[in-house]
Motif scaffolding. Structure first.
Motif, mmCIF file in Angstrom:
data_model
loop_
_atom_site.group_PDB
_atom_site.id
_atom_site.type_symbol
_atom_site.label_atom_id
_atom_site.label_comp_id
_atom_site.label_asym_id
_atom_site.label_seq_id
_atom_site.Cartn_x
_atom_site.Cartn_y
_atom_site.Cartn_z
ATOM 1 N N THR A 87 9.348 -6.034 -30.506
ATOM 2 C CA THR A 87 10.144 -5.607 -29.362
ATOM 3 C C THR A 87 11.637 -5.673 -29.628
ATOM 4 O O THR A 87 12.387 -4.745 -29.280
ATOM 5 N N LEU A 88 12.108 -6.742 -30.243
ATOM 6 C CA LEU A 88 13.541 -6.897 -30.487
ATOM 7 C C LEU A 88 14.047 -5.796 -31.404
ATOM 8 O O LEU A 88 15.099 -5.195 -31.153
ATOM 9 N N ARG A 89 13.294 -5.516 -32.474
ATOM 10 C CA ARG A 89 13.737 -4.463 -33.391
ATOM 11 C C ARG A 89 13.704 -3.104 -32.706
ATOM 12 O O ARG A 89 14.638 -2.301 -32.872
ATOM 13 N N ASP A 90 12.650 -2.821 -31.952
ATOM 14 C CA ASP A 90 12.591 -1.552 -31.230
ATOM 15 C C ASP A 90 13.793 -1.391 -30.306
ATOM 16 O O ASP A 90 14.475 -0.357 -30.327
ATOM 17 N N GLU A 91 14.067 -2.402 -29.503
ATOM 18 C CA GLU A 91 15.166 -2.298 -28.547
ATOM 19 C C GLU A 91 16.503 -2.069 -29.246
ATOM 20 O O GLU A 91 17.317 -1.245 -28.821
ATOM 21 N N TRP A 92 16.720 -2.788 -30.331
ATOM 22 C CA TRP A 92 17.976 -2.684 -31.076
ATOM 23 C C TRP A 92 18.136 -1.311 -31.703
ATOM 24 O O TRP A 92 19.167 -0.659 -31.547
ATOM 25 N N GLU A 93 17.107 -0.839 -32.392
ATOM 26 C CA GLU A 93 17.238 0.445 -33.094
ATOM 27 C C GLU A 93 17.282 1.622 -32.129
ATOM 28 O O GLU A 93 18.015 2.595 -32.367
ATOM 29 N N PHE A 94 16.520 1.563 -31.049
ATOM 30 C CA PHE A 94 16.592 2.641 -30.062
ATOM 31 C C PHE A 94 17.979 2.703 -29.431
ATOM 32 O O PHE A 94 18.530 3.791 -29.227
ATOM 33 N N ALA A 95 18.549 1.550 -29.129
ATOM 34 C CA ALA A 95 19.888 1.525 -28.537
ATOM 35 C C ALA A 95 20.936 2.034 -29.521
ATOM 36 O O ALA A 95 21.828 2.819 -29.156
ATOM 37 N N LEU A 96 20.858 1.581 -30.775
ATOM 38 C CA LEU A 96 21.804 2.046 -31.787
ATOM 39 C C LEU A 96 21.736 3.550 -31.972
ATOM 40 O O LEU A 96 22.766 4.246 -31.979
ATOM 41 N N LEU A 97 20.518 4.067 -32.135
ATOM 42 C CA LEU A 97 20.383 5.483 -32.433
ATOM 43 C C LEU A 97 20.757 6.337 -31.223
ATOM 44 O O LEU A 97 21.389 7.389 -31.372
ATOM 45 N N GLU A 98 20.375 5.909 -30.043
ATOM 46 C CA GLU A 98 20.738 6.682 -28.852
ATOM 47 C C GLU A 98 22.252 6.831 -28.739
ATOM 48 O O GLU A 98 22.769 7.927 -28.479
ATOM 49 N N ARG A 99 22.976 5.750 -28.934
ATOM 50 C CA ARG A 99 24.436 5.815 -28.845
ATOM 51 C C ARG A 99 25.025 6.589 -30.017
ATOM 52 O O ARG A 99 25.995 7.339 -29.850
ATOM 53 N N ALA A 100 24.438 6.450 -31.194
ATOM 54 C CA ALA A 100 24.913 7.207 -32.355
ATOM 55 C C ALA A 100 24.803 8.705 -32.108
ATOM 56 O O ALA A 100 25.696 9.476 -32.492
ATOM 57 N N LEU A 101 23.723 9.134 -31.462
ATOM 58 C CA LEU A 101 23.566 10.561 -31.155
ATOM 59 C C LEU A 101 24.643 11.011 -30.172
ATOM 60 O O LEU A 101 25.188 12.119 -30.298
ATOM 61 N N GLU A 102 24.934 10.174 -29.187
ATOM 62 C CA GLU A 102 25.973 10.520 -28.220
ATOM 63 C C GLU A 102 27.335 10.668 -28.896
ATOM 64 O O GLU A 102 28.149 11.509 -28.499
ATOM 65 N N LEU A 103 27.574 9.861 -29.917
ATOM 66 C CA LEU A 103 28.849 9.887 -30.636
ATOM 67 C C LEU A 103 28.872 10.908 -31.765
ATOM 68 O O LEU A 103 29.908 11.086 -32.411
ATOM 69 N N ASP A 104 27.737 11.565 -32.008
ATOM 70 C CA ASP A 104 27.568 12.477 -33.146
ATOM 71 C C ASP A 104 27.892 11.761 -34.461
ATOM 72 O O ASP A 104 28.516 12.320 -35.367
ATOM 73 N N LEU A 105 27.459 10.503 -34.557
ATOM 74 C CA LEU A 105 27.626 9.736 -35.783
ATOM 75 C C LEU A 105 26.599 10.237 -36.807
ATOM 76 O O LEU A 105 25.415 10.343 -36.483
ATOM 77 N N PRO A 106 27.001 10.566 -38.022
ATOM 78 C CA PRO A 106 26.024 11.018 -39.026
ATOM 79 C C PRO A 106 24.932 9.971 -39.239
ATOM 80 O O PRO A 106 25.221 8.774 -39.337
ATOM 81 N N PHE A 107 23.683 10.422 -39.281
ATOM 82 C CA PHE A 107 22.595 9.469 -39.466
ATOM 83 C C PHE A 107 21.503 10.057 -40.348
ATOM 84 O O PHE A 107 21.351 11.271 -40.485
ATOM 85 N N LEU A 108 20.750 9.129 -40.932
ATOM 86 C CA LEU A 108 19.559 9.450 -41.718
ATOM 87 C C LEU A 108 18.461 8.513 -41.276
ATOM 88 O O LEU A 108 18.636 7.291 -41.278
ATOM 89 N N GLY A 109 17.325 9.054 -40.867
ATOM 90 C CA GLY A 109 16.161 8.253 -40.545
ATOM 91 C C GLY A 109 15.183 8.270 -41.700
ATOM 92 O O GLY A 109 14.943 9.327 -42.287
ATOM 93 N N ILE A 110 14.637 7.113 -42.042
ATOM 94 C CA ILE A 110 13.691 7.001 -43.154
ATOM 95 C C ILE A 110 12.393 6.384 -42.643
ATOM 96 O O ILE A 110 12.396 5.262 -42.126
ATOM 97 N N CYS A 111 11.296 7.101 -42.770
ATOM 98 C CA CYS A 111 9.954 6.654 -42.393
ATOM 99 C C CYS A 111 9.929 6.191 -40.937
ATOM 100 O O CYS A 111 9.958 7.009 -40.018
ATOM 101 N N ARG A 112 9.879 4.897 -40.674
ATOM 102 C CA ARG A 112 9.958 4.420 -39.285
ATOM 103 C C ARG A 112 11.164 5.028 -38.575
ATOM 104 O O ARG A 112 11.094 5.348 -37.379
ATOM 105 N N GLY A 113 12.266 5.192 -39.310
ATOM 106 C CA GLY A 113 13.471 5.756 -38.702
ATOM 107 C C GLY A 113 13.240 7.133 -38.124
ATOM 108 O O GLY A 113 13.811 7.483 -37.080
ATOM 109 N N MET A 114 12.412 7.955 -38.769
ATOM 110 C CA MET A 114 12.091 9.266 -38.222
ATOM 111 C C MET A 114 11.249 9.119 -36.966
ATOM 112 O O MET A 114 11.403 9.863 -35.992
ATOM 113 N N GLN A 115 10.349 8.142 -36.955
ATOM 114 C CA GLN A 115 9.499 7.922 -35.797
ATOM 115 C C GLN A 115 10.313 7.398 -34.613
ATOM 116 O O GLN A 115 10.080 7.796 -33.470
#
Length: 238
Positions: A87-115
């Protein structure tokens, strides 16, 4: 400065056997070889202001591989072979990625990251690929990476980076079922399993189901996100 998410689970070192944050070195090697500086982002409470404080110091983000996403996040019951929720990892990564998308921060998802990306955008997952394809060809077990032929869509951003056909190192028992909003599947295996997605409208929004960090002779995906991060940093300076 490239933020890279990490594991948080039991680990052993010397006489110690304890819960720890860690990341396989190959991820850091990929970032460094591409000219970036990896900054590790261990799972932690998403207190108000924390995510913004972290991301404003970064130029790019990599969401790394690891345990399965909690199926409750896409409205599904857990399959018997799905990992226990982290749960802690899910909450952290979902929050990070959601805000990164809002900021148009360049990102790469790998395996779990794509999911994580797919579920964040409202998509769903196949929880156990042997139920879909009939065997464990995508995750051989015992830490052995299989090589799978992946066809990449002509004209996609991914094709400009790696070409239209590659032999990808894979180790996953889950995969995208229904793509999330704004995600375009741009690579598939012969079984039709989605092996890469791109986020429409993003400056650099790319995620792959395979493990590019396991191929030290091919740093093109790491180079792509580091180059995009450098450009993002320079734009912020202007």
């Amino acid at each position: 400065m490239i933020g890279v998410t990490t594991y948080l689970q039991r680990a052993q070192t010397g006489v110690w056997d304890l819960e720890a944050s860690f990341l396989p070195r190959v991820y850091m090697d990929g970032v460094i070889a591409a000219g970036g500086v990896p900054v590790l982002l261990p799972p932690q409470p998403t207190l108000p202001g924390v995510v913004d404080a972290v991301l404003e110091r970064l130029d790019g983000l990599i969401v790394a591989g690891g345990a399965d996403v909690d199926p409750a996040r896409y409205g599904a019951e857990a399959h018997p072979r799905t990992d226990a929720p982290q749960t802690l990892r899910d909450e952290w990564e979902f929050a990070l990625l959601e805000r990164a998308l809002e900021l148009d921060l360049p990102f790469l998802g790998i395996c779990r990251g794509m999911q994580v990306l797919n579920v964040l955008r409202g998509g769903t997952l196949h929880q156990h690929l042997p139920d879909v394809v009939g065997d464990a060809r995508y995750q051989l077990g015992r830490g052995v990476f299989a090589r799978v032929a992946v066809e990449v869509d002509e004209g996609s951003r991914l094709a400009t980076l790696v070409g239209e056909r590659i032999q990808a190192p894979v180790y996953h028992h889950q995969a995208i079922d229904r793509p999330g909003e704004g995600l375009v599947a741009t690579a598939r295996s012969a079984d039709g399993i989605v092996e890469a997605v791109e986020l429409e409208g993003a400056t650099h929004g790319l995620a792959v189901q395979w493990h590019p960090e396991e191929d030290p002779d091919d740093r093109r995906l790491f180079q792509s996100v580091v180059d995009a991060a450098r450009a993002h940093r320079d734009r912020r300076k202007d």
